[in-house]
Design an enzyme around this catalytic site. Structure first.
Site, PDB file in Angstrom:
ATOM      1  CG  ASP A  25      -2.189  -0.987   1.771  1.00 36.33           C
ATOM      2  OD1 ASP A  25      -2.050  -1.611  -0.172  1.00 36.33           O
ATOM      3  OD2 ASP A  25      -3.085  -1.313   2.609  1.00 36.33           O
ATOM      4  CG  ASP A  26       0.082   4.131   2.376  1.00 36.81           C
ATOM      5  OD1 ASP A  26      -1.056   3.932   2.110  1.00 36.81           O
ATOM      6  OD2 ASP A  26       1.152   3.518   3.270  1.00 36.81           O
TER       7      ASP A  26
END
Length: 307
Positions: A13-14
């Site tokens: 993620d991110d």
């Protein structure tokens, strides 16, 4: 126990949060463990992250999107911030989601392979329905359903983290109906709430998967997702989605996850249990044993890692 046949998607993620996080995520992909990424299109490094994705496209580096709505979405329901979220949900969620999905198309020339929510905001009551409708309109078929079996009994989690995980799981269970009605799919099992940050290790990832697969017949084929947040820690002021990087992204725990994901131990233990690493797209196009794109020889498309 004898494990069933498992195809595991490992999602970082991110992506797009900051260049240092992105370097670590790509290194974990090149190591062969991370097989999927979720791009924050309103992250400060979204454009450079999209360029990395385009350069790695033929190598299987096909990202999904991570919807960012509001950081304080899971505060006390009686708080002013939560009341503001309800107004935000009723007036702006659809418009914001459509803007982010359109921005993804602008950056990458296609719709995302999947969409999940930053801080699991996509499973919040009041958000999930609009979220499902938006994904259906953009032709997105996969999302994340963060239901991790037995997370409430993970004694190593601090009380606030365990309470957060249980709340996320409760909300996600309630969303199966709306998600299904709009044609969304997700993996059969999910892990990552109990293995985040310093709690990640090869042993705990395998234990969490075993817990998720408990009582599953050995002759059944299943899919699973491992959520991860690897990278080199952000260094302020670079990073974030408009307000600088948060403590989570600046933490040494991002580097700890990167080390776990790039070391050979996790991949070796997954292979010993017959787990096949794959990307989201492979869940439709491949059967167990046909090969995994991330196992191909990959030439680096990054500069040397930061210290």
């Amino acid at each position: 126990m004898a494990w069933p046949r498992v195809r595991l998607v490992v999602t970082a993620d991110d992506f797009g949060y900051c260049p240092r996080r992105d370097k670590g995520i790509v290194e974990a992909f090149l190591a062969g463990t991370v097989t999927s990424v979720s791009l924050l299109v309103n992250g400060t490094a979204a454009e450079s992250a999209a360029e990395l994705a385009l350069r790695g496209w033929r190598r299987g580096f096909a990202p999904g999107a991570e919807a960012w709505l509001q950081e304080d979405a899971r505060l006390d329901p009686q708080s002013t911030a939560q009341r503001k979220l309800k107004v935000f949900v009723s007036l702006q969620v659809r418009e914001e989601l459509e803007a982010q999905l359109s921005r993804f198309r602008e950056l990458l020339g296609r719709s995302p392979t999947h969409v999940d929510g930053h801080q699991h905001v996509h499973v919040l009551p009041g958000v999930c329905q609009v979220f499902a409708e938006a994904l259906q309109a953009f032709g997105v078929r996969f999302t994340r359903l963060p239901v991790e079996r037995g997370v409430g009994s993970c004694a190593w989690l601090e009380a606030p983290a365990r309470a957060f995980a249980c709340t996320v799981e409760r909300d996600a269970r309630a969303d199966m109906g709306p998600f299904s009605r709009h044609g969304l799919r997700w993996t059969d099992a999910f892990v990552g709430l109990s293995t985040c940050g310093r709690h990640m290790s090869a042993h705990r990832v395998l234990a969490s998967l075993a817990r998720a697969l408990e009582d599953t017949p050995a002759d059944r084929a299943l899919t699973a997702e491992l959520m991860a947040h690897p990278g080199y820690p952000s260094v302020p002021p670079a990073g974030g989605c408009g307000e600088g990087p948060d403590a989570f992204s600046c933490s040494w725990e991002r580097l700890h996850e990167l080390h776990v994901l790039t070391a050979p131990t996790l991949r070796a233990r997954l292979a010993q249990n017959g787990v096949q690493l794959c990307a989201i797209d492979d869940l439709d196009s491949k059967r167990p044993g046909e090969g995994v794109p991330c196992e191909a020889a990959l030439e680096p498309f990054l500069e040397p890692s930061p210290p």
